[in-house]
Design an enzyme around this catalytic site. Structure first.
Site, mmCIF file in Angstrom:
data_model
loop_
_atom_site.group_PDB
_atom_site.id
_atom_site.type_symbol
_atom_site.label_atom_id
_atom_site.label_comp_id
_atom_site.label_asym_id
_atom_site.label_seq_id
_atom_site.Cartn_x
_atom_site.Cartn_y
_atom_site.Cartn_z
ATOM 1 N N LYS A 79 -12.666 29.226 4.454
ATOM 2 C CA LYS A 79 -11.640 28.254 4.831
ATOM 3 C C LYS A 79 -11.184 28.590 6.245
ATOM 4 O O LYS A 79 -11.313 29.727 6.691
ATOM 5 C CB LYS A 79 -10.457 28.356 3.863
ATOM 6 C CG LYS A 79 -9.556 27.147 3.852
ATOM 7 C CD LYS A 79 -10.070 26.034 2.960
ATOM 8 C CE LYS A 79 -9.252 24.770 3.135
ATOM 9 N NZ LYS A 79 -9.618 23.723 2.186
ATOM 10 N N THR A 110 -12.963 13.555 -3.100
ATOM 11 C CA THR A 110 -11.983 14.424 -3.768
ATOM 12 C C THR A 110 -11.101 13.595 -4.701
ATOM 13 O O THR A 110 -10.884 13.958 -5.864
ATOM 14 C CB THR A 110 -11.136 15.184 -2.730
ATOM 15 O OG1 THR A 110 -12.021 15.841 -1.814
ATOM 16 C CG2 THR A 110 -10.260 16.222 -3.390
ATOM 17 N N GLY A 117 -13.309 18.956 6.324
ATOM 18 C CA GLY A 117 -11.914 18.604 6.589
ATOM 19 C C GLY A 117 -10.967 19.146 5.531
ATOM 20 O O GLY A 117 -11.382 19.670 4.506
ATOM 21 N N ASP A 118 -9.697 19.022 5.804
ATOM 22 C CA ASP A 118 -8.625 19.338 4.849
ATOM 23 C C ASP A 118 -7.378 18.661 5.435
ATOM 24 O O ASP A 118 -7.517 17.712 6.225
ATOM 25 C CB ASP A 118 -8.441 20.867 4.703
ATOM 26 C CG ASP A 118 -7.515 21.258 3.546
ATOM 27 O OD1 ASP A 118 -7.960 21.232 2.396
ATOM 28 O OD2 ASP A 118 -6.333 21.574 3.787
ATOM 29 N N LYS A 166 -13.948 27.633 -6.890
ATOM 30 C CA LYS A 166 -14.166 26.177 -6.946
ATOM 31 C C LYS A 166 -15.623 25.836 -6.658
ATOM 32 O O LYS A 166 -16.263 25.071 -7.387
ATOM 33 C CB LYS A 166 -13.258 25.506 -5.904
ATOM 34 C CG LYS A 166 -13.418 24.008 -5.821
ATOM 35 C CD LYS A 166 -12.701 23.395 -4.634
ATOM 36 C CE LYS A 166 -11.302 23.922 -4.456
ATOM 37 N NZ LYS A 166 -10.480 23.114 -3.548
ATOM 38 N N SER A 223 -19.790 17.293 -0.216
ATOM 39 C CA SER A 223 -20.138 17.967 1.041
ATOM 40 C C SER A 223 -21.468 18.706 0.898
ATOM 41 O O SER A 223 -22.315 18.677 1.789
ATOM 42 C CB SER A 223 -19.051 18.975 1.432
ATOM 43 O OG SER A 223 -18.028 18.346 2.158
HETATM 44 P P1 NDP Z 1 -4.236 14.691 4.454
HETATM 45 O O1 NDP Z 1 -3.870 15.354 5.712
HETATM 46 O O2 NDP Z 1 -5.115 13.509 4.473
HETATM 47 O O3 NDP Z 1 -2.916 14.287 3.641
HETATM 48 C C1 NDP Z 1 -1.973 15.233 3.255
HETATM 49 C C2 NDP Z 1 -0.844 14.533 2.567
HETATM 50 O O4 NDP Z 1 0.032 15.495 1.987
HETATM 51 C C3 NDP Z 1 0.005 13.713 3.528
HETATM 52 O O5 NDP Z 1 0.559 12.623 2.863
HETATM 53 C C4 NDP Z 1 1.077 14.719 3.926
HETATM 54 O O6 NDP Z 1 2.286 14.133 4.381
HETATM 55 C C5 NDP Z 1 1.311 15.419 2.614
HETATM 56 N N1 NDP Z 1 1.839 16.758 2.902
HETATM 57 C C6 NDP Z 1 1.255 17.718 3.653
HETATM 58 N N2 NDP Z 1 2.051 18.792 3.743
HETATM 59 C C7 NDP Z 1 3.154 18.482 3.040
HETATM 60 C C8 NDP Z 1 4.350 19.167 2.745
HETATM 61 N N3 NDP Z 1 4.576 20.405 3.220
HETATM 62 N N4 NDP Z 1 5.280 18.547 1.964
HETATM 63 C C9 NDP Z 1 5.056 17.293 1.478
HETATM 64 N N5 NDP Z 1 3.942 16.583 1.745
HETATM 65 C C10 NDP Z 1 3.009 17.170 2.493
HETATM 66 O O7 NDP Z 1 -4.850 15.851 3.528
HETATM 67 P P2 NDP Z 1 -5.772 15.720 2.242
HETATM 68 O O8 NDP Z 1 -5.408 14.512 1.471
HETATM 69 O O9 NDP Z 1 -7.160 15.925 2.668
HETATM 70 O O10 NDP Z 1 -5.351 17.031 1.436
HETATM 71 C C11 NDP Z 1 -4.309 17.025 0.444
HETATM 72 C C12 NDP Z 1 -4.471 18.229 -0.463
HETATM 73 O O11 NDP Z 1 -5.755 18.165 -1.106
HETATM 74 C C13 NDP Z 1 -4.435 19.585 0.224
HETATM 75 O O12 NDP Z 1 -3.845 20.528 -0.643
HETATM 76 C C14 NDP Z 1 -5.904 19.925 0.411
HETATM 77 O O13 NDP Z 1 -6.109 21.315 0.515
HETATM 78 C C15 NDP Z 1 -6.459 19.373 -0.895
HETATM 79 N N6 NDP Z 1 -7.889 19.106 -0.880
HETATM 80 C C16 NDP Z 1 -8.449 18.253 0.036
HETATM 81 C C17 NDP Z 1 -9.801 18.002 0.014
HETATM 82 C C18 NDP Z 1 -10.435 17.001 0.915
HETATM 83 O O14 NDP Z 1 -11.623 16.720 0.709
HETATM 84 N N7 NDP Z 1 -9.749 16.435 1.871
HETATM 85 C C19 NDP Z 1 -10.688 18.709 -0.928
HETATM 86 C C20 NDP Z 1 -9.997 19.516 -1.899
HETATM 87 C C21 NDP Z 1 -8.657 19.716 -1.842
HETATM 88 P P3 NDP Z 1 2.644 14.231 5.960
HETATM 89 O O15 NDP Z 1 1.769 13.203 6.603
HETATM 90 O O16 NDP Z 1 4.079 13.909 6.019
HETATM 91 O O17 NDP Z 1 2.340 15.632 6.395
#
Ligand code: NDP
Length: 443
Positions: free
Chosen positions: A125, A208, A164-165, A113, A375
């Protein structure tokens, strides 16, 4: 057996208890096979063996004390995967499901990526099985300070720059940064996703989600289509999902659903983003609360978000959230484009369904690269000791996402697989890293 398949078998033998890592490696190596096997210089230099083995894995204990005085111990991880093209860069995930397998799959994907962004960043990571949900602000601070008290010795602005993630947003980054600075007595760009008042970049928070939709927009434009008036289903309701929904709205599309790990909400009139921000970002509540604000919206407990009829699907929650059955349902309901905001959200079987049905499918390593790209821009601004205005940061993000789309689309075409963006992303990401590794000797 071919070189690529030999390496894959070896990786499987060496890492038998890491299903997510093996899933990511298998998907990548299978699609790289014809490209790599026709170039003996890669085998001669052991490129794939080295690509699949992290340069360094750091595992550590994270002790902390909760509000009742009880001591807890969590596992801490940082996987420094590949630094061929720049310092390790990649987020920290705090979630109870975090394991070495998950951090390694995320790190492996991150290498390709980061290469696709065109910026000089390697891949890494990290994270912990700590669950910030339901913890008080003081407990989150206690955990983050303890986590950084070990992590600080392994990172640095020219070595490894986490962000973050899942479970790590601006609150956590702020505390981690404060602790780092306190220990090393240096104000450096060692973390990204920082607050705007202490070195953060405009648009990082949105990057993102916005980047995902910029890439989608470009792909649709080049296929004579657009986001306007399209119905869009987005899973998750965290950072990525919220800003993807916001950008879809801005470009004239209609996001109709969001979810969390408990269930999903469907608003046929279009999701009101300001309500979601209030529920999730301000109050840290569940998405089910949405129906308290919008009476006509429907909340459903459990899985099922992909059964909602839509033109475009944007999985933005977590790995393997979209299965073969979900993919078939999407296709049956007329969905024609899927762009991943999350990392590896579609299972291999779901991807197969998308490719078979000529869905415009873009894997996360290309479509969610906007976050890490901004970032890297934050690192540049910090190094120059200046802060770009909103327009400049947003414009850069747009350019990077357009370039990523063109790069993966052209690469797919060059190898005779037009519109296969899995092949396009893997080869395009791999080429740059492999070339750097070839020139740097056996390290
Ligand atoms: P957040 O913590 O802000 O949000 C995660 C969301 O996904 C929440 O709504 C959470 O629900 C839901 N979720 C997490 N685990 C599960 C699960 N097992 N089943 C169903 N829903 C789930 O994270 P991000 O938005 O930052 O990240 C989301 C995705 O994007 C991840 O895969 C991350 O790796 C990817 N990503 C993020 C980046 C970033 O800049 N933040 C960059 C590139 C990729 P709940 O609150 O119930 O857990």
């Amino acid at each position: 057996m071919s070189y690529t398949m030999n390496v894959l078998e070896k990786v499987k033998k060496q890492n038998p208890n890491e299903p997510e890592f093996l899933q990511a490696v298998t998907e990548t190596l299978v699609s790289l096979k014809p490209y790599v096997d026709s170039r003996p210089e890669y085998e001669k230099a052991g490129i794939l063996e080295r690509l699949c083995e992290p340069e360094r894995v750091i595992l550590f204990r994270v002790p902390w004390v909760d509000d009742s005085g009880k001591v807890h111990v969590n596992k801490g991880y940082r996987v420094q995967f590949n630094s061929a093209i720049g310092p390790y860069k990649g987020g920290l995930r705090f979630h109870p499901s975090v394991s070495l397998s998950i951090i390694k799959f995320l790190g492996f994907e991150q290498v390709l990526k980061n290469s696709l962004t065109g910026l000089p960043i390697g891949g890494g990571k990290g994270g912990s099985d700590f669950d910030p949900k339901g913890k008080s602000d003081r407990e989150v601070m206690a955990f983050c300070q303890s986590f950084m008290t070990e992590l600080y010795r392994h990172i640095g602005e020219d070595t490894d720059v986490p962000a973050g993630d899942i479970g790590v947003g601006e609150r956590e980054i702020g505390i981690l940064y404060g602790q780092y600075k306190r220990i090393v007595n240096s104000f450096s760009s060692v973390l990204t996703g920082k607050g705007l008042s202490y070195g953060g970049s405009l648009v990082r928070c949105e990057a993102t989600g916005y980047g995902l939709v910029y890439l989608l927009d470009e792909m649709l434009r080049q296929h004579g289509n657009s986001i306007e008036d399209k119905t869009v289903v987005i899973s998750g309701s965290g950072n990525v999902a919220i800003y993807a929904a916001e950008k879809v709205r801005q470009l004239g599309g209609k996001p109709v659903a969001l979810s969390d790990s408990n269930g999903f909400v469907y608003d046929p009139e279009g999701i009101d983003i300001s309500i979601v921000k209030e529920i999730k970002e301000k109050n840290r509540c569940r998405i089910s609360e949405y129906t308290k604000y919008r009476k006509h919206a429907v909340y459903t407990e459990g899985r099922g978000i992909w059964s909602i009829k839509c033109d475009i699907a944007l999985p933005c929650a977590t790995q393997n959230e979209l299965t073969e059955e979900d993919a078939k349902e999407l296709v049956k309901n007329g969905c024609f484009a899927v762009c991943e905001g999350a990392n590896m959200p579609s299972t291999p079987e779901a991807i197969h369904v998308f490719l078979q049905n000529k869905i415009l499918y873009v894997p996360g390593k290309a479509s969610n690269a906007g976050g890490v790209a901004v970032s890297a821009l934050e690192m540049s601004q910090n190094a120059m000791r200046l802060a770009w205005p909103l327009e400049k940061a947003d414009q850069k993000l747009k350019e990077i996402m357009t370039n990523i789309y063109n790069n993966i689309a052209n690469t797919a075409k060059e190898v005779g697989q037009e519109d296969n963006f899995v092949v396009g992303a893997n080869i395009a990401g791999f080429k740059k890293v492999a070339d750097a590794m070839l020139r740097q000797g056996i390290v």
